[in-house]
Design an enzyme around this catalytic site. Structure first.
Site, PDB file in Angstrom:
ATOM      1  N   SER A 139       6.629   3.902   7.216  1.00 34.09           N
ATOM      2  CA  SER A 139       6.982   3.809   8.640  1.00 34.09           C
ATOM      3  C   SER A 139       8.485   3.967   8.780  1.00 34.09           C
ATOM      4  O   SER A 139       9.242   3.722   7.829  1.00 34.09           O
ATOM      5  CB  SER A 139       6.577   2.431   9.173  1.00 34.09           C
ATOM      6  N   TYR A 151       6.200  -7.173   9.389  1.00 32.87           N
ATOM      7  CA  TYR A 151       5.592  -5.842   9.252  1.00 32.87           C
ATOM      8  C   TYR A 151       6.603  -4.865   8.653  1.00 32.87           C
ATOM      9  O   TYR A 151       6.270  -4.089   7.745  1.00 32.87           O
ATOM     10  CB  TYR A 151       5.126  -5.339  10.618  1.00 32.87           C
TER      11      TYR A 151
HETATM   12  N1  LIG Z   1       0.896   3.672  15.271  1.00 28.91           N
HETATM   13  C1  LIG Z   1       2.158   3.644  14.876  1.00 28.91           C
HETATM   14  O1  LIG Z   1       3.106   3.675  15.690  1.00 28.91           O
HETATM   15  C2  LIG Z   1       2.486   3.604  13.400  1.00 28.91           C
HETATM   16  C3  LIG Z   1       3.807   3.863  13.020  1.00 28.91           C
HETATM   17  C4  LIG Z   1       4.136   3.836  11.685  1.00 28.91           C
HETATM   18  C5  LIG Z   1       3.173   3.547  10.736  1.00 28.91           C
HETATM   19  N2  LIG Z   1       1.899   3.267  11.127  1.00 28.91           N
HETATM   20  C6  LIG Z   1       0.916   2.970  10.101  1.00 28.91           C
HETATM   21  O2  LIG Z   1      -0.099   3.938  10.154  1.00 28.91           O
HETATM   22  C7  LIG Z   1      -1.278   3.419   9.549  1.00 28.91           C
HETATM   23  C8  LIG Z   1      -2.464   3.721  10.445  1.00 28.91           C
HETATM   24  O3  LIG Z   1      -2.271   3.051  11.675  1.00 28.91           O
HETATM   25  P1  LIG Z   1      -2.737   3.654  13.087  1.00 28.91           P
HETATM   26  O4  LIG Z   1      -1.542   3.775  13.921  1.00 28.91           O
HETATM   27  O5  LIG Z   1      -3.604   4.812  12.863  1.00 28.91           O
HETATM   28  O6  LIG Z   1      -3.526   2.385  13.660  1.00 28.91           O
HETATM   29  P2  LIG Z   1      -5.091   2.122  13.901  1.00 28.91           P
HETATM   30  O7  LIG Z   1      -5.633   3.164  14.805  1.00 28.91           O
HETATM   31  O8  LIG Z   1      -5.171   0.697  14.319  1.00 28.91           O
HETATM   32  O9  LIG Z   1      -5.747   2.321  12.460  1.00 28.91           O
HETATM   33  C9  LIG Z   1      -5.622   1.352  11.448  1.00 28.91           C
HETATM   34  C10 LIG Z   1      -6.661   1.654  10.397  1.00 28.91           C
HETATM   35  O10 LIG Z   1      -6.522   0.736   9.307  1.00 28.91           O
HETATM   36  C11 LIG Z   1      -7.810   0.229   8.995  1.00 28.91           C
HETATM   37  N3  LIG Z   1      -7.706  -1.086   8.376  1.00 28.91           N
HETATM   38  C12 LIG Z   1      -7.047  -2.179   8.822  1.00 28.91           C
HETATM   39  N4  LIG Z   1      -7.221  -3.204   7.967  1.00 28.91           N
HETATM   40  C13 LIG Z   1      -8.045  -2.742   6.969  1.00 28.91           C
HETATM   41  C14 LIG Z   1      -8.604  -3.321   5.804  1.00 28.91           C
HETATM   42  N5  LIG Z   1      -8.376  -4.600   5.453  1.00 28.91           N
HETATM   43  N6  LIG Z   1      -9.372  -2.551   5.014  1.00 28.91           N
HETATM   44  C15 LIG Z   1      -9.626  -1.271   5.342  1.00 28.91           C
HETATM   45  N7  LIG Z   1      -9.115  -0.664   6.418  1.00 28.91           N
HETATM   46  C16 LIG Z   1      -8.344  -1.404   7.230  1.00 28.91           C
HETATM   47  C17 LIG Z   1      -8.557   0.224  10.318  1.00 28.91           C
HETATM   48  O11 LIG Z   1      -9.957   0.317  10.097  1.00 28.91           O
HETATM   49  P3  LIG Z   1     -11.010  -0.875  10.206  1.00 28.91           P
HETATM   50  O12 LIG Z   1     -10.543  -1.829  11.255  1.00 28.91           O
HETATM   51  O13 LIG Z   1     -12.280  -0.142  10.526  1.00 28.91           O
HETATM   52  O14 LIG Z   1     -11.049  -1.469   8.825  1.00 28.91           O
HETATM   53  C18 LIG Z   1      -8.075   1.533  10.922  1.00 28.91           C
HETATM   54  O15 LIG Z   1      -8.852   2.625  10.443  1.00 28.91           O
HETATM   55  C19 LIG Z   1      -1.016   1.936   9.310  1.00 28.91           C
HETATM   56  O16 LIG Z   1      -0.646   1.746   7.950  1.00 28.91           O
HETATM   57  C20 LIG Z   1       0.184   1.653  10.217  1.00 28.91           C
HETATM   58  O17 LIG Z   1       0.957   0.567   9.748  1.00 28.91           O
HETATM   59  C21 LIG Z   1       1.526   3.305  12.450  1.00 28.91           C
END
Ligand SMILES: NC(=O)c1ccc[n+]([C@@H]2O[C@H](COP(=O)([O-])OP(=O)(O)OC[C@H]3O[C@@H](n4cnc5c(N)ncnc54)[C@H](OP(=O)(O)O)[C@@H]3O)[C@@H](O)[C@H]2O)c1
Length: 230
Positions: A139, A151
């Site tokens: 990130s 985080y």
């Molecule tokens: N959105 C942003 O602005 C942003 C920015 C920088 C980095 N990120 C990173 O990008 C990644 C994806 O996030 P996103 O933005 O796509 O959010 P999201 O739509 O909330 O997706 C998060 C994913 O992680 C899975 N997950 C959470 N806990 C888990 C566990 N214990 N075991 C297996 N799967 C798990 C969720 O699936 P289930 O609930 O079905 O398990 C979901 O598929 C994350 O690492 C986040 O920190 C996001």
């Protein structure tokens, strides 16, 4: 190896960045192993991407070592190889060391850091066999400290995991990429605090770029922000 034979395993595939990337990778000929806890959503996505010949859904809590091993087993039994593995599962928290519960903190650290390390451990042998690619979702918050953000500390750890893995894998043919997005409009946020955030598809293109390079090119990090993000 043609695009239609390559196999991509990703965690966090049920939503947001992971689901959008799975769709783009599938359109480019990758076969997918979709891992997360929400099996119903994964199964719907696998069906959309062409069914069991092209995509399989695996219920996997990334904090559970047996689940991570099982995901790798499914990939090898179903498709015979893993060419790319992406530790993408993760979630955030509030910006204060006085906010969130300590249980939330524990789950976040276990998911974002320990879970990513388990994905590395579980997939490394298969990636060495295929001279494949390891990806991790870092990130912008993993490149600079965010006020009051545990985080942000977990994502600094993910960036360190990427460099540690890259050094261990040096000479094996495996390439390592940390994808570091700024704010992306996904369920990660209740409401993304930006007028024009990235879309999940924008990050998916960065992932595709990383895995589309020839064998001698190792894209170690892609940091991508919305054009206006303070
Ligand atoms: N959105 C942003 O602005 C942003 C920015 C920088 C980095 N990120 C990173 O990008 C990644 C994806 O996030 P996103 O933005 O796509 O959010 P999201 O739509 O909330 O997706 C998060 C994913 O992680 C899975 N997950 C959470 N806990 C888990 C566990 N214990 N075991 C297996 N799967 C798990 C969720 O699936 P289930 O609930 O079905 O398990 C979901 O598929 C994350 O690492 C986040 O920190 C996001």
């Amino acid at each position: 190896m043609s695009g239609d034979d390559r196999v991509f395993l990703l965690t966090g595939a049920s939503s947001g960045i992971g689901a959008a990337s799975a769709r783009l990778l599938a359109s480019e000929g990758w076969r997918l192993v979709l891992a997360a806890r929400s099996l119903d959503r994964l199964e719907a996505l696998a069906a959309e991407l062409g069914g069991s010949e092209r995509a399989v859904a695996v219920e996997c809590d990334v904090t559970d070592w047996a689940d991570q091993q099982a995901a790798v087993t499914v990939a090898l039994e179903q498709f015979g190889r893993i060419d790319a593995a992406w530790a993408n599962a993760g979630f955030g928290g509030q910006r204060s060391f006085l906010a969130d519960t300590i249980e939330h903190w524990r789950e976040m650290v276990l998911t974002n850091v320990y879970g990513a390390a388990l994905t590395i451990r579980a997939t490394m042998p298969a990636l060495k066999d295929s001279r494949g690619r390891l990806l991790l979702t870092g990130s912008v918050a993993g490149r600079r400290a965010i006020p009051g953000s545990l985080y942000s500390a977990t994502k600094h750890a993910v960036h360190a995991l990427g460099e540690s893995a890259r050094q261990e894998l040096d000479g094996t043919g495996v390439r390592v990429t940390v994808i570091a997005p700024g704010m992306v409009d996904t369920p990660f946020f209740e409401k993304v605090p930006l007028d024009e955030p990235l879309r999940a598809e924008d990050v998916a293109r960065a992932v595709l770029f990383a895995v589309s390079q020839p064998p001698h090119v190792d894209v170690n990090e892609i940091l991508v922000r919305p054009t206006a993000q303070p």
